[in-house]
Motif scaffolding. Structure first.
Motif, PDB file in Angstrom:
ATOM      1  N   GLN A 347       0.832  -1.190   0.000  1.00 30.66           N
ATOM      2  CA  GLN A 347       0.000   0.000   0.000  1.00 30.66           C
ATOM      3  C   GLN A 347       0.876   1.253   0.000  1.00 30.66           C
ATOM      4  OE1 GLN A 347      -1.770  -2.400   2.282  1.00 30.66           O
ATOM      5  NE2 GLN A 347      -3.866  -2.271   1.506  1.00 30.66           N
ATOM      6  N   THR A 348       0.226   2.378  -0.286  1.00 28.68           N
ATOM      7  CA  THR A 348       0.972   3.619  -0.491  1.00 28.68           C
ATOM      8  C   THR A 348       1.980   3.954   0.621  1.00 28.68           C
ATOM      9  OG1 THR A 348      -0.964   4.393  -1.663  1.00 28.68           O
ATOM     10  CG2 THR A 348       0.704   6.034  -1.124  1.00 28.68           C
ATOM     11  N   PRO A 349       1.601   3.860   1.903  1.00 21.97           N
ATOM     12  CA  PRO A 349       2.604   4.207   2.924  1.00 21.97           C
ATOM     13  C   PRO A 349       3.876   3.373   2.776  1.00 21.97           C
ATOM     14  CG  PRO A 349       0.428   4.008   3.921  1.00 21.97           C
ATOM     15  CD  PRO A 349       0.292   3.522   2.501  1.00 21.97           C
ATOM     16  N   MET A 350       3.712   2.081   2.418  1.00 20.76           N
ATOM     17  CA  MET A 350       4.874   1.214   2.268  1.00 20.76           C
ATOM     18  C   MET A 350       5.728   1.672   1.085  1.00 20.76           C
ATOM     19  SD  MET A 350       6.297  -1.270   3.779  1.00 20.76           S
ATOM     20  CE  MET A 350       6.874  -2.966   3.851  1.00 20.76           C
ATOM     21  N   LEU A 351       5.089   2.123   0.014  1.00 24.04           N
ATOM     22  CA  LEU A 351       5.870   2.612  -1.129  1.00 24.04           C
ATOM     23  C   LEU A 351       6.704   3.825  -0.702  1.00 24.04           C
ATOM     24  CD1 LEU A 351       3.375   2.351  -4.131  1.00 24.04           C
ATOM     25  CD2 LEU A 351       4.977   0.644  -3.237  1.00 24.04           C
ATOM     26  N   TYR A 401       7.281  12.093   5.707  1.00 19.34           N
ATOM     27  CA  TYR A 401       6.093  12.886   6.052  1.00 19.34           C
ATOM     28  C   TYR A 401       4.900  12.452   5.205  1.00 19.34           C
ATOM     29  CZ  TYR A 401       3.034  17.013   6.201  1.00 19.34           C
ATOM     30  OH  TYR A 401       1.966  17.849   6.302  1.00 19.34           O
ATOM     31  N   LEU A 402       5.116  12.320   3.884  1.00 12.29           N
ATOM     32  CA  LEU A 402       4.017  11.909   3.009  1.00 12.29           C
ATOM     33  C   LEU A 402       3.570  10.479   3.312  1.00 12.29           C
ATOM     34  CD1 LEU A 402       5.081  13.526  -0.379  1.00 12.29           C
ATOM     35  CD2 LEU A 402       3.159  14.168   1.082  1.00 12.29           C
ATOM     36  N   GLY A 403       4.549   9.609   3.610  1.00 15.98           N
ATOM     37  CA  GLY A 403       4.193   8.243   4.007  1.00 15.98           C
ATOM     38  C   GLY A 403       3.309   8.259   5.239  1.00 15.98           C
ATOM     39  N   TRP A 421      -4.608   6.360  -7.135  1.00 11.33           N
ATOM     40  CA  TRP A 421      -3.973   7.659  -7.356  1.00 11.33           C
ATOM     41  C   TRP A 421      -2.769   7.844  -6.431  1.00 11.33           C
ATOM     42  CZ3 TRP A 421      -4.596  10.792 -11.281  1.00 11.33           C
ATOM     43  CH2 TRP A 421      -5.780  10.712 -12.040  1.00 11.33           C
ATOM     44  N   ALA A 422      -2.920   7.365  -5.206  1.00  8.54           N
ATOM     45  CA  ALA A 422      -1.850   7.562  -4.229  1.00  8.54           C
ATOM     46  C   ALA A 422      -0.598   6.787  -4.637  1.00  8.54           C
ATOM     47  CB  ALA A 422      -2.330   7.124  -2.851  1.00  8.54           C
ATOM     48  N   LYS A 423      -0.799   5.549  -5.128  1.00  5.63           N
ATOM     49  CA  LYS A 423       0.367   4.772  -5.574  1.00  5.63           C
ATOM     50  C   LYS A 423       1.033   5.447  -6.759  1.00  5.63           C
ATOM     51  CE  LYS A 423      -0.718   0.134  -3.990  1.00  5.63           C
ATOM     52  NZ  LYS A 423      -1.410  -1.098  -4.255  1.00  5.63           N
ATOM     53  N   LEU A 424       0.184   5.947  -7.665  1.00  6.81           N
ATOM     54  CA  LEU A 424       0.730   6.630  -8.842  1.00  6.81           C
ATOM     55  C   LEU A 424       1.561   7.840  -8.419  1.00  6.81           C
ATOM     56  CD1 LEU A 424       0.728   6.912 -11.993  1.00  6.81           C
ATOM     57  CD2 LEU A 424      -1.121   8.566 -11.671  1.00  6.81           C
ATOM     58  N   SER A 425       1.023   8.638  -7.491  1.00  7.89           N
ATOM     59  CA  SER A 425       1.763   9.843  -7.121  1.00  7.89           C
ATOM     60  C   SER A 425       3.049   9.487  -6.378  1.00  7.89           C
ATOM     61  CB  SER A 425       0.886  10.794  -6.309  1.00  7.89           C
ATOM     62  OG  SER A 425       0.712  10.305  -5.008  1.00  7.89           O
ATOM     63  N   ALA A 426       3.027   8.417  -5.574  1.00 12.27           N
ATOM     64  CA  ALA A 426       4.261   8.005  -4.891  1.00 12.27           C
ATOM     65  C   ALA A 426       5.339   7.668  -5.921  1.00 12.27           C
ATOM     66  CB  ALA A 426       3.993   6.803  -3.984  1.00 12.27           C
ATOM     67  N   ILE A 479      -0.856  16.047  -6.999  1.00 11.33           N
ATOM     68  CA  ILE A 479      -1.858  14.971  -7.004  1.00 11.33           C
ATOM     69  C   ILE A 479      -2.365  14.670  -5.581  1.00 11.33           C
ATOM     70  CG2 ILE A 479      -2.389  12.592  -7.693  1.00 11.33           C
ATOM     71  CD1 ILE A 479      -0.205  12.799  -9.803  1.00 11.33           C
ATOM     72  N   PRO A 480      -1.473  14.428  -4.589  1.00 11.79           N
ATOM     73  CA  PRO A 480      -1.997  14.158  -3.237  1.00 11.79           C
ATOM     74  C   PRO A 480      -2.786  15.325  -2.674  1.00 11.79           C
ATOM     75  CG  PRO A 480       0.348  13.670  -3.337  1.00 11.79           C
ATOM     76  CD  PRO A 480      -0.012  14.318  -4.628  1.00 11.79           C
ATOM     77  N   MET A 481      -2.343  16.542  -2.968  1.00 14.96           N
ATOM     78  CA  MET A 481      -3.061  17.722  -2.485  1.00 14.96           C
ATOM     79  C   MET A 481      -4.527  17.642  -2.943  1.00 14.96           C
ATOM     80  SD  MET A 481      -2.494  20.508  -0.832  1.00 14.96           S
ATOM     81  CE  MET A 481      -3.578  21.866  -0.456  1.00 14.96           C
TER      82      MET A 481
END
Lengths: 541, 335
Positions: A347-351, A401-403, A421-426, A479-481
């Protein structure tokens, strides 16, 4: 922000309404959100300056803005990003919100002081913003004398005052965290059952409380020198300009650890949660945070290798600088070892955590280049340094911070962010970051000095690559914004524990009630004991 | 787009030494980066979650492993420290036969002066194969003398002399940058270093429109500022005789001695009240603001030319050899 589904149950967001209920709140969670709004504003201001810098550097000639304007851009980029975004970022937003919950407390030890800290940051930020709007400041974020005291015709005083005031915000937050960790832990929450995020913020608080007063003293000296010409730093009046550098870096080197340590804490939480394993070498990771905090105070002289500092002082500082590398290396190895035989999801935090480890490794290793005296005389004050500290502060601190924002967003808002979207932006941020800053290592070794408005033609190709990367990076941040704001209304409702994590913050509802827990939790397990959550129904968002 | 390069030219004796250290650091960094990246990729794929109910076994801290991955990096960093420090230490000692150049940094230009009196702005002509020592002063803020092709850099701090040196190994034209941010036109404070064949350098020296050597100009200045009214060569003046002064220990009023080096002479011109010679009254006015840093250099050079001869080139500014106080004293240059 409030929808029907969330209204059913009372929590910290819907317990009261109106501007006053936010501006006079003593709830650490609401104060965390106030900080979030404040530092996000400064992040985008600093980001706008960075964009202009990179566009200017597309061509060797200084053709987009004047030299004077360019100098103000990089100065204000640094001031906004360091003092009003990175230093408060994780402690003041995520720390404020989660440190009390993670140790099972109802709030920080001094809730009113906590609110005062936010007001101090806002007042300090207002001073600095005023300086930026009134005409800007052109000294570099380092304010080196005698340029800043006797030669610059820009808004040095109000910028410095802004930093001075914001410094007290940092001191009070640190003080609050230290007392909270000592006095407010829930029954059974022993020191070695504390999550590593708490350890990291505790170590950071020590630096904030011990280091920031030195910055305050330095700014006062700068102020009296500039206004009253006392001759502290001005050689024409018998002062020593290098003294300023010693004082400045005595705070500002440890400040790097104020920025990176909390991020390391976030990464420890994420790596453990998404591999469903206790962090390997918990005690080593916890104490390496404290070791970094202590050693960080002994290495400031490595910024002064070519300043005229004595040969032997240079050697001592080089030697000590290598000591900081060891606790940092221990962390990286332990995180990697945590993955071994884990149960890993992406998941995104892990990326972001993977991104952090990769970029922090590069940033840390290039720090070894700069700590080597014979190498530093060539690369100091070049783009090599710029690349190195952006790998630490952006690749490291900001990725963490983003994670953390993604990891805890469901808890803070009660809503899931859109995973795709979150994975893409990471991914976009990781690639954009490397394209922006990797070429700068080469530029630096080639000899391109930092803070150059115009540069020789042979450096153009690498600068164009860097600017291309910066535009990718800018998209990655936008994107995250957008989807974070989108998710407040349209995101899926978040369960109490969407990741199957072990921390106390996941034992309470999302978003948490005003007093965090319906009843005081009693802790009977180590921090990352996944057998305790396995019985629960785990929904993965 | 200009000519593209990935690696800077090596044009001094120091350059290959720094580059060798770079190769070592790169090798270690690439190794660890690949190790970490490789391990993360491998574990992430191999141990990906295959069912929701998985609960990995708890692993206990491996103390041996912790010690191994602390001690090995520590050993490697100590190699880096020793290697880096030895380059730095060796580079701090300018050789005896160095050619002396004086440089003054001011917003936003480099003024360079040769002993023979040639003066250049933002250009420096030097011969290949001879060590060159540059003694530097700043008129205003901190500047930094940076020649990437030589892999050397030295901040020029106002109020003191800083020194750097290098031995060019390859003829050509190399960038000179100011590397310490110094104000509006910082990025315009750039120039070229021309490394020439010795014969060409001699031609260049004799071809230039030199207006007398540095010491000669200093003598003229000494007279025009009426220094010689008080500093008389027959010991009858109100101020100390400067003949045979340079390099000697001077007795100070109120006890103590000071070595009459460049830093002392500079200070005595700009802040004459700072150290009073025993037996004299503090009557000298300050020349701060009346003489520029390059004029001070001319005066210092004139005082040096008054002897004693063997120490004529001695530079012990207290911030000698790359400007680091505490460095081994510089050895007199032959001229």
């Amino acid at each position: 922000m409030i929808t029907e589904a969330a209204v059913e149950r009372e929590h910290y967001l819907n317990a009261s309404y109106g501007l006053k209920s936010w501006l006079l709140t003593k709830d650490h969670k609401r104060i965390g959100l106030l900080y979030l709004a404040t530092i996000t504003l400064f992040f985008f201001i600093g980001g706008a300056f960075a964009t202009l810098i990179r566009v200017e550097l597309l061509t060797p000639q200084g053709d987009l803005v004047s030299s004077q304007t360019y100098n103000k851009l990089f100065t204000m980029h640094g001031v906004a990003m360091i003092f009003f975004f990175l230093i408060p970022s994780i402690p003041a937003v995520l720390g404020n919100f989660f440190l009390p919950i993670m140790i099972g407390a109802r709030d920080l030890a001094f809730p009113k002081l906590n609110l005062l800290s936010w007001y101090l940051l806002v007042i300090g930020g207002a001073f600095s913003l005023f300086a930026m709007i009134a005409g800007g400041v052109d000294t570099g974020w380092t304010f080196y004398t005698p340029y800043s005291t006797s030669y610059s015709n820009s808004w040095v005083i109000s910028t410095a005052l802004g930093i001075f005031v914001a410094g007290f915000s940092s001191i009070l937050t640190g003080l609050n965290f230290i007392v909270t960790v000592h006095r407010m832990r829930a029954p059974g929450m022993t020191w070695f059952r504390m999550p590593l995020f708490v350890w990291a913020n505790y170590a950071t608080s020590l630096i904030q409380v011990l280091g920031t007063p030195v910055l305050a003293v330095t700014i006062v000296l700068l102020f009296v020198e500039r206004v009253f010409h006392l001759g502290i730093f001005d050689p024409a009046r018998g002062g020593d300009p290098v003294l300023f550098q010693h004082l400045f870096w005595f705070y500002s080197h440890p400040a790097v650890y104020i920025m990176i340590l909390p991020s390391m804490g976030v990464v420890s939480e994420i790596i453990s949660t998404f591999s469903r394993k206790s962090v390997f070498g918990y005690g080593f990771v916890a104490f390496s945070s404290v070791a970094i905090a202590v050693l960080g105070f002994l290495v400031w002289g490595h910024h002064l290798f070519v300043s005229g500092q004595s040969l032997y002082a240079g050697m001592v500082f080089s030697f000590l600088s290598y000591f900081v590398a060891i606790p940092s290396a221990i962390k990286v190895f332990n995180w990697t070892a945590t993955l071994y035989k884990g149960s890993i999801v992406f998941q995104t935090p892990m990326l972001y955590a993977f991104g952090f480890i990769g970029l922090f490794t590069v940033g840390g290793l290039t720090g070894l280049f700069l700590a080597a005296l014979g190498m530093d005389i060539h690369v100091t004050d070049t783009y090599f340094v710029i690349a190195h500290f952006h790998y630490i502060m952006v690749g490291g601190a900001l990725m963490g911070y983003l994670g953390g924002m993604h990891f805890w967003w469901p808890k803070m808002t009660g809503r899931m962010y859109p995973e795709g979207w979150a994975k893409l932006s990471a991914l976009v941020i990781f690639l954009g970051f490397n394209l922006t800053f990797f070429p700068q290592f080469i530029l630096g070794y080639l000899g391109m000095p930092r803070r150059y408005h115009a540069y020789p033609e042979e450096f153009q190709v690498l600068n164009v690559l860097s600017t291309a990367g910066a535009s990718v990076l800018a998209v990655g941040y936008l994107i995250p914004m957008i989807y974070f704001i989108w998710s407040l209304r349209y995101g899926k409702i978040a369960p109490a524990n969407p990741w199957g994590a072990t921390g106390l913050e996941w034992r309470t509802s999302s978003p948490p009630p005003v007093h965090n827990f319906e009843e005081t939790p009693i802790v009977s397990h180590d921090a990352y004991d996944y057998s305790t959550v396995m019985g629960e129904e785990i929904e993965v968002g | 787009m200009g000519k593209f390069q990935l690696f800077p030219v090596q044009a001094s004796t120091l350059a290959p030494e720094v580059d060798h250290l770079l190769y070592f650091l790169l090798a270690v960094s690439v190794f660890f980066t690949l190790l970490i990246f490789g391990a993360i990729f491998f574990f992430a794929i191999k141990y990906r979650r295959r069912s929701e109910g998985e609960l990995p076994h708890v692993q206990h801290t491996g103390y041996t492993l912790e010690i191994v991955w602390s001690v090995i990096p520590f050993g490697l960093t100590m190699v880096m420290f020793t290697w880096g420090a030895s380059i730095f230490f060796n580079a701090s000692k300018p050789p005896n036969d160095a050619i002396q150049i004086y440089a003054v940094g001011k917003q936003w230009m480099w003024k360079l002066e040769h002993m023979e009196g040639q003066r250049e702005i933002n250009e420096l002509h030097i011969p290949v194969g001879r060590p060159v020592r540059v003694t530097m002063a700043s008129e205003d803020v901190i500047h930094s003398f940076f020649v990437p092709a030589f892999r050397t850099k030295q901040d020029v701090v106002p109020g003191r002399y800083s020194t750097t040196w290098f031995t060019p190994t390859k003829t050509g034209k190399y960038h000179l940058f100011c590397a310490e941010y110094c104000g509006t036109r910082h990025s315009g404070m750039i120039g070229w270093v021309y490394v020439m064949e010795p014969a060409d350098y001699q031609n260049w020296l004799s071809g230039g429109a030199a207006e007398g050597s540095l010491a000669d100009n200093g003598k003229k200045l000494f007279e025009s500022l009426a220094c010689n009214n008080c500093h008389k060569e027959d010991n009858t003046g109100r101020c100390p005789n400067l003949v045979n002064l340079f390099g000697k220990q001077v007795q100070l009023a109120g006890g103590g001695t000071v070595k009459a080096d460049e830093a002392y002479i500079r200070e005595s011109i700009l802040q004459p009240q700072a150290k009073i010679v025993a037996g004299f009254e503090p009557v000298m006015p300050t020349f701060t603001g009346l003489v520029s840093e390059d004029q001070v250099l001319q005066l210092v050079e004139y005082v040096k030319s008054l002897g004693p001869k063997p120490a004529a080139g001695a530079i012990d500014t207290g911030t000698s050899s790359q400007g680091r106080p505490g460095a081994p004293p510089a050895i007199p240059a032959k001229r």
